[in-house]
Design an enzyme around this catalytic site. Structure first.
Site, short mmCIF file in Angstrom:
data_model
loop_
_atom_site.label_atom_id
_atom_site.label_comp_id
_atom_site.label_asym_id
_atom_site.label_seq_id
_atom_site.Cartn_x
_atom_site.Cartn_y
_atom_site.Cartn_z
CD1 TRP A 1 12.30 50.00 95.62
CD2 TRP A 1 14.45 49.56 96.01
NE1 TRP A 1 12.95 50.03 94.41
CE2 TRP A 1 14.28 49.76 94.62
CE3 TRP A 1 15.73 49.28 96.48
CZ2 TRP A 1 15.31 49.68 93.72
CZ3 TRP A 1 16.77 49.21 95.57
CH2 TRP A 1 16.56 49.40 94.20
CG ASP B 1 18.20 53.10 99.78
OD1 ASP B 1 18.66 53.96 98.99
OD2 ASP B 1 17.39 52.21 99.42
CB ALA C 1 16.68 56.45 96.39
CE LYS D 1 15.23 56.67 92.46
NZ LYS D 1 14.46 55.54 92.05
C1 LIG Z 1 14.38 53.14 98.24
C2 LIG Z 1 15.16 53.04 96.97
N1 LIG Z 1 16.46 52.80 97.02
C3 LIG Z 1 17.21 52.70 95.91
C4 LIG Z 1 16.65 52.84 94.66
C5 LIG Z 1 17.55 52.68 93.46
O1 LIG Z 1 17.67 53.81 92.71
P1 LIG Z 1 18.45 53.80 91.33
O2 LIG Z 1 17.42 53.87 90.26
O3 LIG Z 1 19.33 54.97 91.38
O4 LIG Z 1 19.23 52.52 91.26
C6 LIG Z 1 15.29 53.10 94.55
C7 LIG Z 1 14.67 53.21 93.23
O5 LIG Z 1 13.50 53.13 93.03
C8 LIG Z 1 14.51 53.21 95.74
O6 LIG Z 1 13.20 53.45 95.70
#
Ligand SMILES: Cc1ncc(COP(=O)(O)O)c(C=O)c1O
Length: 399
Positions: free
Chosen positions: A137, A218, A220, A253
């Site tokens: 990401w 992580d 998400a 999400k």
């Molecule tokens: C792999 C990953 N981690 C963390 C996040 C962060 O999510 P948030 O929108 O809740 O901050 C995202 C968002 O796209 C993501 O793809």
């Protein structure tokens, strides 16, 4: 690069320009394209069959209840809504929900949870290196840079074949020092969609334990891949095996509340008292950065999870999002053997084996907008766009 030039700036007017996020630039390009048939698969949010990102029905209901029942907007404190975190515990931690060595707090989205996680790790061990499988990401590297931890990249993905470079991953983890941090995607890997199998998770956990690494997972997109429990397999396996685990979680999400910024951070250490001390550091850092997380989204999630009927409806709406993701995947995968890997991957994103030139050509010739890397959002496609998209991609692969 930015940090070096930055150091030379003396006044605001001396600040160097910032290279803006290429995905934001892509959105602007797509918006400006007048062709009505344009296809936006660069977008990072769930879309339904007709291209909308609707508010979940259950969320609307929870928000209405919140409007009627909320009697104060007084401060909540750095931990945010404590009941929200309690209600999330079983969903994320499963059989570990009752472990009093694990504590969690509400954060501004998964992004806030990650920043806080790295703040904690850097406070505990400023010499720790963070092992990152690439591609990842795009916000991971800058967040790591912001706490001044060293990053060590390894190659996670074989784009041509659509598979994980598992040997390279294990070699990288094996070469790490005790105390180094292994950043791992819990499920629905962004940007590749290539998730570790259960056996691969077992092997990763084994190496993490053997090398004395600290895992930061992580997660998400829990519920967007196979199901809530299935998607938490790696998280729970790591908790089975390790005394110290950090988990950055997002509800943005799976409750479709992206802009409301709903997430949580979870810390496990070897004892309840060590976890309490770690959490005291976490609260302090949270207080310095944002004082307390925004309330609204988490308060609505809290209402849903507190109520059995609303929870059941959330699970149905979550399953519908997951089913759409997986059915679009199957449709694309069945069109050509070179795209079959897409059907074996999970979450909203996959990467097409296209060069930057091919991606640009798709943009010019077919008004298809995806990241230069070939990452695309499978549910960026409306149902009526899937065949045209797939045909254009096959044409690009044939050329
Ligand atoms: C792999 C990953 N981690 C963390 C996040 C962060 O999510 P948030 O929108 O809740 O901050 C995202 C968002 O796209 C993501 O793809």
């Amino acid at each position: 690069m930015l940090t070096q030039t930055h150091a030379r700036a003396k006044r605001l007017a001396d600040l160097p320009p910032v290279n803006s996020d290429s995905l934001l630039a892509l959105i602007a390009l797509c918006d400006a394209d007048p062709r009505p048939e344009k296809i936006d698969v660069g977008v990072g949010v769930f879309r339904d069959a007709v291209g909308n990102t609707p508010i979940l029905k259950v969320m609307k209901e929870a928000e209405q209840r919140l409007l009627v029942t909320q009697v104060t907007k007084a401060y909540l404190g750095s931990a945010g809504d404590k009941r929200f975190a309690e209600l999330l515990r079983p969903i994320l931690l499963g059989p570990h929900a009752d472990d009093d060595r694990i504590a969690g707090l509400q954060t501004p989205g998964g992004c806030g949870a990650l920043r806080l996680a790295f703040e904690l790790l850097a406070a505990a061990n400023p010499n720790a290196r963070v092992l990152v499988g690439t591609p990842t990401w795009p916000n991971h590297p800058p967040i790591i840079r912001s706490v001044r931890l060293e990053r060590v990249d390894y190659s996670y993905y074989e784009r041509g074949q659509g598979i994980i470079r598992f040997d390279a991953m294990i070699d990288a983890l094996n070469s790490a020092e005790p105390g180094d941090v292994a950043l791992l995607h819990g499920c629905c890997h962004n940007p590749t969609g290539a998730d570790l199998s259960e056996d691969q998770w077992r092997e990763v956990v084994r190496v993490v334990v053997e090398r004395g690494l600290t895992p930061l997972i992580d997660i998400a997109y829990q519920g967007f891949g196979r199901g809530l429990d299935e998607d938490a397999f790696g998280v729970r396996l790591m908790l089975d095996a390790c005394d110290e685990v950090i988990i950055a979680q997002s509800c943005d999400k799976n409750f479709s509340v992206y802009r409301d910024r709903v997430g949580s951070l979870w810390v496990k250490t070897g004892s309840k008292s060590a976890t309490e001390t770690a959490m005291a550091h976490v609260y302090q850092r949270a207080r310095e950065m944002w004082s307390m997380p925004p309330d609204h989204g988490a308060a609505a999630v809290h209402i849903i999870l507190e109520d059995a009927e609303l929870s059941a409806r959330w699970l149905v709406e979550l399953a519908a999002m997951r089913d759409r993701i997986n059915s679009v995947r199957q449709r694309i995968a069945s069109a050509d053997s070179r795209l079959s890997f897409i059907g074996r991957q999970f979450g909203m994103f996959s990467m097409l084996p296209l060069s930057k030139e091919q991606v640009l050509k798709l943009r010019e010739t077919h008004a298809i907008y995806m990241a230069d890397s070939g990452r695309f959002n499978v549910v960026g496609l409306g149902d009526d766009q899937i065949d045209r998209f797939t045909a254009a991609v096959i044409g690009a692969l044939d050329a």
